[in-house]
Scaffold this active site. Structure first.
Site, PDB file in Angstrom:
ATOM      1  N   SER A  11     -33.030 -51.903  -8.561  1.00 45.36           N
ATOM      2  CA  SER A  11     -32.196 -51.111  -7.645  1.00 45.36           C
ATOM      3  C   SER A  11     -30.713 -51.159  -7.995  1.00 45.36           C
ATOM      4  O   SER A  11     -29.866 -51.044  -7.122  1.00 45.36           O
ATOM      5  CB  SER A  11     -32.399 -51.597  -6.204  1.00 45.36           C
ATOM      6  OG  SER A  11     -32.006 -52.961  -6.084  1.00 45.36           O
ATOM      7  N   ASN A  47     -27.601 -56.907 -10.586  1.00 46.16           N
ATOM      8  CA  ASN A  47     -26.495 -57.249 -11.481  1.00 46.16           C
ATOM      9  C   ASN A  47     -25.327 -56.284 -11.313  1.00 46.16           C
ATOM     10  O   ASN A  47     -24.164 -56.664 -11.461  1.00 46.16           O
ATOM     11  CB  ASN A  47     -26.963 -57.248 -12.941  1.00 46.16           C
ATOM     12  CG  ASN A  47     -27.519 -58.603 -13.371  1.00 46.16           C
ATOM     13  OD1 ASN A  47     -27.863 -59.428 -12.524  1.00 46.16           O
ATOM     14  ND2 ASN A  47     -27.612 -58.824 -14.664  1.00 46.16           N
ATOM     15  N   TYR A  50     -22.428 -57.240  -9.001  1.00 46.36           N
ATOM     16  CA  TYR A  50     -21.505 -58.309  -9.385  1.00 46.36           C
ATOM     17  C   TYR A  50     -20.569 -57.916 -10.524  1.00 46.36           C
ATOM     18  O   TYR A  50     -19.801 -58.747 -11.013  1.00 46.36           O
ATOM     19  CB  TYR A  50     -22.306 -59.563  -9.753  1.00 46.36           C
ATOM     20  CG  TYR A  50     -23.046 -60.140  -8.564  1.00 46.36           C
ATOM     21  CD1 TYR A  50     -22.449 -61.092  -7.742  1.00 46.36           C
ATOM     22  CD2 TYR A  50     -24.307 -59.683  -8.227  1.00 46.36           C
ATOM     23  CE1 TYR A  50     -23.108 -61.595  -6.634  1.00 46.36           C
ATOM     24  CE2 TYR A  50     -24.979 -60.176  -7.121  1.00 46.36           C
ATOM     25  CZ  TYR A  50     -24.376 -61.133  -6.321  1.00 46.36           C
ATOM     26  OH  TYR A  50     -25.028 -61.620  -5.210  1.00 46.36           O
ATOM     27  N   GLU A 119      -9.078 -53.899 -21.229  1.00 44.78           N
ATOM     28  CA  GLU A 119      -9.781 -55.174 -21.347  1.00 44.78           C
ATOM     29  C   GLU A 119      -9.944 -55.542 -22.809  1.00 44.78           C
ATOM     30  O   GLU A 119      -9.617 -54.749 -23.710  1.00 44.78           O
ATOM     31  CB  GLU A 119     -11.135 -55.102 -20.631  1.00 44.78           C
ATOM     32  CG  GLU A 119     -11.009 -54.908 -19.131  1.00 44.78           C
ATOM     33  CD  GLU A 119     -12.336 -54.874 -18.398  1.00 44.78           C
ATOM     34  OE1 GLU A 119     -12.324 -54.864 -17.164  1.00 44.78           O
ATOM     35  OE2 GLU A 119     -13.396 -54.865 -19.056  1.00 44.78           O
ATOM     36  N   ASP A 226     -37.341 -60.278 -15.845  1.00 44.19           N
ATOM     37  CA  ASP A 226     -38.708 -59.872 -15.516  1.00 44.19           C
ATOM     38  C   ASP A 226     -39.197 -58.662 -16.324  1.00 44.19           C
ATOM     39  O   ASP A 226     -40.311 -58.664 -16.847  1.00 44.19           O
ATOM     40  CB  ASP A 226     -38.816 -59.566 -14.019  1.00 44.19           C
ATOM     41  CG  ASP A 226     -38.441 -60.757 -13.157  1.00 44.19           C
ATOM     42  OD1 ASP A 226     -38.779 -61.887 -13.534  1.00 44.19           O
ATOM     43  OD2 ASP A 226     -37.802 -60.558 -12.105  1.00 44.19           O
ATOM     44  N   HIS A 247     -19.566 -64.925 -20.698  1.00 43.71           N
ATOM     45  CA  HIS A 247     -18.252 -64.470 -20.254  1.00 43.71           C
ATOM     46  C   HIS A 247     -17.276 -65.630 -20.377  1.00 43.71           C
ATOM     47  O   HIS A 247     -17.562 -66.741 -19.918  1.00 43.71           O
ATOM     48  CB  HIS A 247     -18.298 -63.974 -18.809  1.00 43.71           C
ATOM     49  CG  HIS A 247     -17.126 -63.104 -18.462  1.00 43.71           C
ATOM     50  ND1 HIS A 247     -15.857 -63.604 -18.313  1.00 43.71           N
ATOM     51  CD2 HIS A 247     -17.033 -61.755 -18.274  1.00 43.71           C
ATOM     52  CE1 HIS A 247     -15.026 -62.611 -18.021  1.00 43.71           C
ATOM     53  NE2 HIS A 247     -15.719 -61.480 -17.998  1.00 43.71           N
ATOM     54  N   ARG A 295     -15.081 -60.739 -26.428  1.00 44.52           N
ATOM     55  CA  ARG A 295     -15.594 -61.873 -25.665  1.00 44.52           C
ATOM     56  C   ARG A 295     -16.224 -62.965 -26.521  1.00 44.52           C
ATOM     57  O   ARG A 295     -16.120 -64.137 -26.194  1.00 44.52           O
ATOM     58  CB  ARG A 295     -16.608 -61.382 -24.627  1.00 44.52           C
ATOM     59  CG  ARG A 295     -15.955 -60.598 -23.520  1.00 44.52           C
ATOM     60  CD  ARG A 295     -16.966 -60.080 -22.528  1.00 44.52           C
ATOM     61  NE  ARG A 295     -16.295 -59.362 -21.452  1.00 44.52           N
ATOM     62  CZ  ARG A 295     -16.919 -58.716 -20.481  1.00 44.52           C
ATOM     63  NH1 ARG A 295     -18.243 -58.715 -20.451  1.00 44.52           N
ATOM     64  NH2 ARG A 295     -16.250 -58.086 -19.550  1.00 44.52           N
ATOM     65  N   HIS A 356     -23.657 -64.423 -19.238  1.00 46.03           N
ATOM     66  CA  HIS A 356     -23.195 -63.219 -18.548  1.00 46.03           C
ATOM     67  C   HIS A 356     -24.031 -61.977 -18.813  1.00 46.03           C
ATOM     68  O   HIS A 356     -24.414 -61.272 -17.891  1.00 46.03           O
ATOM     69  CB  HIS A 356     -21.748 -62.945 -18.962  1.00 46.03           C
ATOM     70  CG  HIS A 356     -21.112 -61.786 -18.273  1.00 46.03           C
ATOM     71  ND1 HIS A 356     -20.940 -61.746 -16.905  1.00 46.03           N
ATOM     72  CD2 HIS A 356     -20.581 -60.619 -18.753  1.00 46.03           C
ATOM     73  CE1 HIS A 356     -20.336 -60.609 -16.565  1.00 46.03           C
ATOM     74  NE2 HIS A 356     -20.124 -59.899 -17.667  1.00 46.03           N
ATOM     75  N   ARG A 391     -21.282 -57.062 -26.796  1.00 48.17           N
ATOM     76  CA  ARG A 391     -20.908 -55.931 -25.944  1.00 48.17           C
ATOM     77  C   ARG A 391     -19.408 -55.852 -25.734  1.00 48.17           C
ATOM     78  O   ARG A 391     -18.766 -56.829 -25.372  1.00 48.17           O
ATOM     79  CB  ARG A 391     -21.604 -56.043 -24.586  1.00 48.17           C
ATOM     80  CG  ARG A 391     -21.175 -54.953 -23.602  1.00 48.17           C
ATOM     81  CD  ARG A 391     -21.971 -55.012 -22.325  1.00 48.17           C
ATOM     82  NE  ARG A 391     -21.687 -56.186 -21.522  1.00 48.17           N
ATOM     83  CZ  ARG A 391     -20.746 -56.262 -20.596  1.00 48.17           C
ATOM     84  NH1 ARG A 391     -19.924 -55.241 -20.385  1.00 48.17           N
ATOM     85  NH2 ARG A 391     -20.594 -57.360 -19.875  1.00 48.17           N
TER      86      ARG A 391
END
Length: 525
Positions: A11, A47, A50, A119, A226, A247, A295, A356, A391
């Protein structure tokens, strides 16, 4: 037995965007197919919720697709799929316009233009955000919009146990078989304790990440891999699992294990600087871009500095950012830290890396198709080729939105050529009983997380990986014995999935004989 046209597992932004596109398309045709979305917790817990920093896209006239594409390739060590990078970057602005039309809010300046943040790894300001709760805002908008459609059934507290394929009809299914078909899922109704059969014509996995396999993660408790584990068990193709992104800046709290509070990279984009215990801007010794390097570089620099100093954390200094901007742009971080006795306008913030994001996962093509027929996937559970070995910040929500659209278009091609499977057996629970000691499951989960954090973290070695594989093997054997005789439960199924994920991460790391992106071994220095 429940029969639906479209089944969605998850979701977050990926699953909800896909569902909304189906609803809008069929509403125009005055047709209302049965759409079922299952989520193992309440729908708001994903996820996506957040994600603090934002969503990257070429919005500003001075920016360009070419620059965003190049930034993505550089961050991913150029092992990205360039066709996919181009697809995601060039389609990103249109997908963001759809999010806005669905009600998502992004911060604007007084003149009405979107405030674009910068960023790590980005060459331009291109991050749209809503304060420091962008994911939460997107999740809110999508859930509010989906409620308008009566043909969408959201089954809360339903845990997907296994994909249904020819295996459940007694056939031999292998990873090399080209006609493996997904017929739906077996799902545990957590309220009744019964495993239900949900048959679908098209199934979409949008199950998020794997952060919970580590001791400390920015991911919520639902992130246990999952979808990836189910697909692997069903003989689907999974790749690049060794590329786990840590992260660099999660809030360090002594003695705290489990979920860590994220300090968004956007704060460094606004001017915050990482410092060691001596107050030195130490990241510049590792990369000329300093605190705004990609990162993987920043996380390894912090890890190295902590080991040199014998410390559990480094510091993030945000005092150079204008106080008004700091409080308005990062309100949730300001409040969280203030509640912990840290005034970020003048105090240093203790930070350390935490698990992360996963850059690998279920292999999908540009149409969001997996190697199993009628099974689509999008979001963090997938390996699209966008991220390569690492990423680029804020590309994750973008990827999920773009691939949700591709999955939607693919579904329209599939739905009229597909019908429900016949003779699917009900879940067999014969010979099982309720476990007497749930402590066995929780202890094994804790052991697994400790093994992964100690041996398969930011820095690895052949010996560490060998130890991790051996210890994971023991946990696997014990858990499978328990699974054979125990009634299905979410904790047990999550543990099994986490074991599968650790096996795939370790296996990928053992086979990667080079240091690239997020995979770093002291044996290949």
């Amino acid at each position: 037995m429940n029969k639906v046209d479209f089944l969605i597992v998850g979701s977050g932004i990926a699953g909800l965007s896909y569902a909304l596109k189906l609803c809008e398309f069929y509403q125009k045709k005055n047709h209302h197919p049965k759409i079922c979305l299952i989520t193992k917790d309440e729908p708001f817990e994903s996820n996506t919720r957040y994600a603090q920093g934002g969503i990257a896209a070429v919005i500003d006239a001075d920016d360009s697709y070419e620059k965003h594409i190049n930034d993505t390739l550089v961050a991913g060590s150029h092992i990205n799929n360039e066709e996919v990078v181009k697809l995601v970057v060039e389609n990103g602005p249109e997908r963001i316009r759809e999010l806005i039309n669905w009600g998502a809010q992004f911060d604007k300046s007084d003149d009405g233009d979107y405030k674009l943040a910068k960023e790590g790894g980005h060459s331009d300001h291109r991050i749209l955000h809503f304060k420091d709760v962008t994911g939460q805002e997107i999740q809110r908008a999508l859930l509010d919009t989906i409620k308008k459609y009566d043909n969408v059934e959201i089954l809360q507290d339903y845990y997907a146990v296994d994909l249904i394929t020819q295996h459940h009809l007694g056939e031999d299914v292998t990873r090399y078989r080209k006609d493996t078909q997904c017929y739906g899922v077996y799902a545990l109704n957590k309220l009744s304790g019964e495993v239900e059969t949900i048959l679908s014509k098209v199934t979409l996995l949008a199950t998020g990440g794997i952060g919970q396999v580590y001791n400390t993660t920015t991911n919520p408790s639902v992130a246990t891999g999952d979808g990836i584990a189910m697909t692997y068990r069903a003989k689907g193709i999974v790749e690049h699992m060794e590329f786990v992104q840590f992260h660099p800046t999660a809030l360090y709290e002594r003695g705290n294990h489990g979920n860590a509070f994220l300090i968004t990279e956007a704060m460094r984009g606004a001017g915050a600087i990482l410092k060691n215990s001596k107050g030195e801007d130490f990241v510049k010794r590792y990369d000329k871009r300093g605190s705004l390097a990609p990162r993987d570089i920043v996380a390894r620099a912090i890890d190295s500095e902590m080991k040199k100093e014998g410390k559990d954390h480094v510091w993030l200094d945000a005092s150079g950012i204008n106080e008004k901007e700091l409080k308005s742009h990062f309100p949730s971080i300001y409040k969280k830290c203030f509640d912990k006795g840290i005034d970020i306008t003048k105090d240093l913030i203790p930070v350390a890396p935490a698990s992360h994001y996963l850059c690998g996962g279920i292999v999908v093509n540009t149409k969001a198709e997996t190697s199993i027929n009628n099974l689509l996937a999008c979001g963090e559970c997938t390996c699209t080729g966008l991220h390569g070995a690492n990423r680029l910040a804020s590309n994750s929500l973008l990827e999920a939105a773009v691939y949700a659209h591709e999955a939607f278009e693919t579904s329209l091609q599939l739905i009229d050529k597909t019908t429900w499977a016949e003779d699917i057996p009900e879940w067999n629970k014969d010979g099982t009983s309720v476990p007497e000691e749930m402590v066995l499951i929780s202890q094994s989960r804790s052991d697994l997380q400790r093994v992964m954090s100690n041996y398969v973290g930011i820095v690895r070695s052949d010996e560490r990986l060998a130890r991790a594989f051996k210890r994971t093997g023991l946990i696997y054997e014990e858990t499978e014995e328990l699974y054979k005789k125990t009634v299905i439960s979410q904790p047990l199924c999550e543990l099994r999935n986490m074991i599968t994920i650790t096996y795939l991460i370790i296996g990928g790391a053992k086979n990667r004989h080079e240091n690239i992106g997020l995979h770093y071994s002291i044996d290949y220095e």
